[in-house]
Design a protein around this motif. Structure first.
Motif, PDB file in Angstrom:
ATOM      1  N   TYR A  22       0.704  -1.180  -0.026  1.00  0.00           N
ATOM      2  CA  TYR A  22      -0.051  -0.126   0.106  1.00  0.00           C
ATOM      3  C   TYR A  22       0.993   1.304   0.077  1.00  0.00           C
ATOM      4  CZ  TYR A  22      -4.469  -2.152   0.264  1.00  0.00           C
ATOM      5  OH  TYR A  22      -5.796  -2.851  -0.096  1.00  0.00           O
ATOM      6  N   LYS A 263     -10.055   0.508  16.465  1.00  0.00           N
ATOM      7  CA  LYS A 263     -10.461   0.424  15.020  1.00  0.00           C
ATOM      8  C   LYS A 263      -9.154   1.249  14.006  1.00  0.00           C
ATOM      9  CE  LYS A 263     -15.062  -0.619  14.438  1.00  0.00           C
ATOM     10  NZ  LYS A 263     -16.457  -0.200  13.950  1.00  0.00           N
ATOM     11  N   SER A 264      -7.937   1.011  14.711  1.00  0.00           N
ATOM     12  CA  SER A 264      -6.888   1.901  14.120  1.00  0.00           C
ATOM     13  C   SER A 264      -5.574   1.370  14.730  1.00  0.00           C
ATOM     14  CB  SER A 264      -7.107   3.278  14.733  1.00  0.00           C
ATOM     15  OG  SER A 264      -5.861   4.046  14.584  1.00  0.00           O
ATOM     16  N   THR A 265      -4.433   1.528  13.884  1.00  0.00           N
ATOM     17  CA  THR A 265      -3.252   1.186  14.064  1.00  0.00           C
ATOM     18  C   THR A 265      -2.435   2.187  14.972  1.00  0.00           C
ATOM     19  OG1 THR A 265      -2.374   1.719  11.895  1.00  0.00           O
ATOM     20  CG2 THR A 265      -3.285  -0.637  12.222  1.00  0.00           C
ATOM     21  N   ALA A 275       0.920  -2.964  13.419  1.00  0.00           N
ATOM     22  CA  ALA A 275       0.007  -3.945  12.777  1.00  0.00           C
ATOM     23  C   ALA A 275       0.318  -5.451  12.917  1.00  0.00           C
ATOM     24  CB  ALA A 275      -0.041  -3.421  11.363  1.00  0.00           C
ATOM     25  N   SER A 292      -4.913  -5.278   8.959  1.00  0.00           N
ATOM     26  CA  SER A 292      -4.208  -4.208   9.631  1.00  0.00           C
ATOM     27  C   SER A 292      -3.076  -3.667   9.003  1.00  0.00           C
ATOM     28  CB  SER A 292      -3.879  -4.752  11.279  1.00  0.00           C
ATOM     29  OG  SER A 292      -3.090  -5.600  11.215  1.00  0.00           O
ATOM     30  N   CYS A 294      -2.565  -3.197   6.032  1.00  0.00           N
ATOM     31  CA  CYS A 294      -3.179  -2.098   4.894  1.00  0.00           C
ATOM     32  C   CYS A 294      -3.637  -0.941   5.715  1.00  0.00           C
ATOM     33  CB  CYS A 294      -4.584  -2.924   4.248  1.00  0.00           C
ATOM     34  SG  CYS A 294      -5.620  -1.686   3.669  1.00  0.00           S
ATOM     35  N   MET A 295      -4.378  -1.236   6.829  1.00  0.00           N
ATOM     36  CA  MET A 295      -4.729  -0.009   7.710  1.00  0.00           C
ATOM     37  C   MET A 295      -3.569   1.164   7.998  1.00  0.00           C
ATOM     38  SD  MET A 295      -7.576  -1.971  10.189  1.00  0.00           S
ATOM     39  CE  MET A 295      -7.610  -0.623  11.567  1.00  0.00           C
ATOM     40  N   SER A 296      -2.615   0.355   8.666  1.00  0.00           N
ATOM     41  CA  SER A 296      -1.450   1.234   9.023  1.00  0.00           C
ATOM     42  C   SER A 296      -0.876   2.173   8.087  1.00  0.00           C
ATOM     43  CB  SER A 296      -0.271   0.218   9.709  1.00  0.00           C
ATOM     44  OG  SER A 296       0.349  -0.773   8.609  1.00  0.00           O
ATOM     45  N   GLU A 299      -3.050   4.792   7.129  1.00  0.00           N
ATOM     46  CA  GLU A 299      -2.907   5.756   8.363  1.00  0.00           C
ATOM     47  C   GLU A 299      -1.673   6.688   8.246  1.00  0.00           C
ATOM     48  OE1 GLU A 299      -6.101   4.473  11.782  1.00  0.00           O
ATOM     49  OE2 GLU A 299      -4.157   3.250  11.565  1.00  0.00           O
TER      50      GLU A 299
END
Ligand SMILES: Cc1cc2nc3c(=O)[nH]c(=O)nc-3n(C[C@H](O)[C@H](O)[C@H](O)COP(=O)(O)OP(=O)(O)OC[C@H]3O[C@@H](n4cnc5c(N)ncnc54)[C@H](O)[C@@H]3O)c2cc1C
Length: 308
Positions: A22, A263-265, A275, A292, A294-296, A299
């Protein structure tokens, strides 16, 4: 002028490589440090059957190789060494030191150092890993459909794994070293009601026996050894999060898992994200780690937008 990188990912399992893919596709300059286990925990297993997109399953090592190639394709710089020391600051620049005496200054960090299952330290345990021995019922339970298996441990994880396996396997021998469970009363109540779970207190495994695959275990109870035919053994005695180098730098729970926002890293330090299994004591799956990861990265992307 000092060279400041946008992001450093520490750890090369599914969380680390998903974050890398990402970041690469957002054109954010980043390094990934692989650590001692390039590819992470999955390289120690045989076939992975629950990662979406591979209907026939895929060898753990091949899955991680694909993630590596995908990250490289989008510009990830892979460094085959490990981070030994970190100095996280509140002033937007963080310093990392590697085992090769490299000093890296970075605007953000994604911690994806995973965790490691505790092992029994019994001969042949490593040899039969993926060939009868597993550390994850969700991952490998189906391999032992309608067969007899053993679960080792007396805590919540061991009881949860046994309950899960009771729906798949024929008999589950739950082997508990002490004369009682450490697990919650709620789980204990449940486990006593399940007919195909046989509880063996004051018992340990003294030997794993087989040629290529595990075939028997020796059970030790009150100095008596009993040889038992078994198809699979699930070791469920806990995990160690790989967070020693982050001690006193970042907020962790009492087991050493990094605490992230709901709901966050995001961690308690600006610019530092976590993550995968290193912040997840509950699900511990490749897919949740990738998610997670991907989320990180998303963010980090937002964080860097506001970076002055
Ligand atoms: C035997 C086994 C079989 C499994 N089978 C499955 C399965 O079939 N399906 C499934 O979904 N899940 C399975 N799992 C669980 C899955 O492997 C994990 O949930 C997943 O790998 C966690 O990913 P991660 O990226 O968080 O960390 P990990 O995969 O644990 O990777 C951590 C990475 O961090 C690196 N690292 C650690 N410290 C440092 C440092 N100081 N500097 C740099 N790098 C560092 C390590 O070298 C490693 O690359 C299995 C686990 C095991 C042990």
């Amino acid at each position: 002028m000092e060279n400041v990188i946008d992001c450093v990912i520490i750890g090369s399992g599914p969380a680390g490589y998903s974050a890398a893919i990402y970041l690469g596709r957002s054109n954010i300059k980043h390094y990934i440090y692989t650590g001692d286990i390039p590819g992470g925990q999955l390289i120690n297993t045989t076939i992975v059957e629950n990662y979406p997109g591979f209907s026939k399953g895929i060898l753990g090592i091949n899955l991680m190789n694909e993630m590596y190639k995908q990250a490289i394709k989008f510009g990830t710089i892979v460094k085959n060494n490990k981070i030994l020391k970190v100095l996280f600051s509140n002033k937007k620049k963080h310093i990392l030191y590697t085992n090769k005496n490299e000093k890296i200054i970075t605007k953000s960090v994604i911690i994806a150092t995973g965790s490691l299952p505790k092992n029994l330290k019994i001969k042949n345990e490593k040899k039969f890993l993926g060939f009868g021995i597993s550390y994850c019922a969700t991952c490998d339970g189906m391999i032992f459909k309608k067969k007899n298996v053993a679960v080792i441990g007396g805590g919540n994880t061991a009881l949860e794994e046994s309950i899960f396996l009771s729906r798949i396997c024929k008999i589950i021998y739950l082997i508990v070293r002490k004369n009682r469970f450490k697990a919650s009363k709620y789980l204990q109540k449940k486990i006593y009601k399940i007919k195909n779970i046989k509880i063996l207190f004051n018992t340990t495994i003294s030997k794993f026996i087989g040629n290529k695959k595990l075939k028997y275990i020796n059970l030790l109870n009150n100095n008596n050894i009993k040889k038992k035919k078994i198809s699979g053994v699930f070791i469920a005695i806990g995990y160690y999060p790989n967070t020693l180098i982050f001690k006193n730098q970042i907020k962790m729970d009492k087991k050493g898992y990094i605490i992230t926002d709901y709901k966050s890293t995001k961690t308690n330090k600006p610019g530092i994200f976590a993550a995968g299994d290193v912040q997840d004591n509950k699900y511990r799956q490749a897919i949740t780690s990738a998610g997670s990861g991907c989320m990180s990265a998303l963010e980090v992307e937002k964080y860097l937008l506001n970076y002055l």
